[in-house]
Scaffold this motif. Structure first.
Motif, PDB file in Angstrom:
ATOM      1  N   GLY A 253      96.706 121.137  34.640  1.00  0.00           N
ATOM      2  CA  GLY A 253      97.980 121.521  33.949  1.00  0.00           C
ATOM      3  C   GLY A 253      98.217 120.431  32.867  1.00  0.00           C
ATOM      4  O   GLY A 253      99.073 120.903  31.799  1.00  0.00           O
ATOM      5  N   PHE A 254      97.688 119.235  32.812  1.00  0.00           N
ATOM      6  CA  PHE A 254      98.183 118.304  32.057  1.00  0.00           C
ATOM      7  C   PHE A 254      97.182 118.321  30.737  1.00  0.00           C
ATOM      8  O   PHE A 254      96.029 118.650  31.103  1.00  0.00           O
ATOM      9  CB  PHE A 254      98.041 116.620  32.515  1.00  0.00           C
ATOM     10  CG  PHE A 254      99.209 116.576  33.295  1.00  0.00           C
ATOM     11  CD1 PHE A 254     100.218 115.466  32.866  1.00  0.00           C
ATOM     12  CD2 PHE A 254      99.498 117.053  34.849  1.00  0.00           C
ATOM     13  CE1 PHE A 254     101.346 115.334  33.597  1.00  0.00           C
ATOM     14  CE2 PHE A 254     100.369 116.753  35.469  1.00  0.00           C
ATOM     15  CZ  PHE A 254     101.547 116.138  35.004  1.00  0.00           C
ATOM     16  N   THR A 255      97.485 118.048  29.485  1.00  0.00           N
ATOM     17  CA  THR A 255      96.753 118.091  28.486  1.00  0.00           C
ATOM     18  C   THR A 255      96.802 116.893  27.386  1.00  0.00           C
ATOM     19  O   THR A 255      97.844 116.571  27.334  1.00  0.00           O
ATOM     20  CB  THR A 255      96.980 119.361  27.393  1.00  0.00           C
ATOM     21  OG1 THR A 255      96.839 120.486  28.389  1.00  0.00           O
ATOM     22  CG2 THR A 255      95.974 119.625  26.358  1.00  0.00           C
TER      23      THR A 255
END
Length: 134
Positions: free
Chosen positions: A114-116
């Motif tokens: 979910g981290f970009t």
């Protein structure tokens, strides 16, 4: 490529100040500050130089470096393509100079789901070779 062609290639409208600035920067092999560029171009307004450096950064002609000193530093982008993988910087805590370490890749970090990632800066702080030899 000459300065005008380089600017056009990067999507920047060539103006006399931008051409002059690029000519002053293109052979720099070390990091530099706005104050450095002012010293190289004393007949050019500080705000004009600042805006030009911002445009060059936005169009990947320069990398900006936040080394924690409170003073933005820049280095000329020498990336082979427009992917701009970046490189490591070493900030000397004694003399305040920041060095580009281009021969070492920034280590890949596996982020949680979910981290970009949008940007990666890798700063190593310590004492440079010049200060160690004094």
């Amino acid at each position: 490529m000459n300065a005008e062609e380089t600017l056009r290639h990067h999507g920047i409208r060539p103006t006399p100040v931008r051409i002059k600035t690029l000519q002053a920067l293109r052979h720099q092999t070390e990091t530099f500050t706005l104050a450095d560029v002012e010293g190289w171009m004393p007949d050019t307004d500080k705000s004009t130089i600042f805006r030009t450096l911002q445009i060059f950064s936005e169009h990947q002609l320069l990398h900006t470096i936040d080394d924690g000193s409170g003073c933005t530093k820049y280095c000329v982008c020498r990336c082979e393509d427009h992917n701009h993988p970046g490189h490591i910087h070493f900030a000397c805590t004694k003399c305040g100079k920041t060095y580009c370490i281009e021969d070492e890749a920034i280590p890949r970090v596996q982020l949680p789901a979910g981290f970009t990632t949008h940007e990666v800066e890798y700063i190593i702080k310590g004492i440079c070779i010049n200060c160690n030899n004094k």
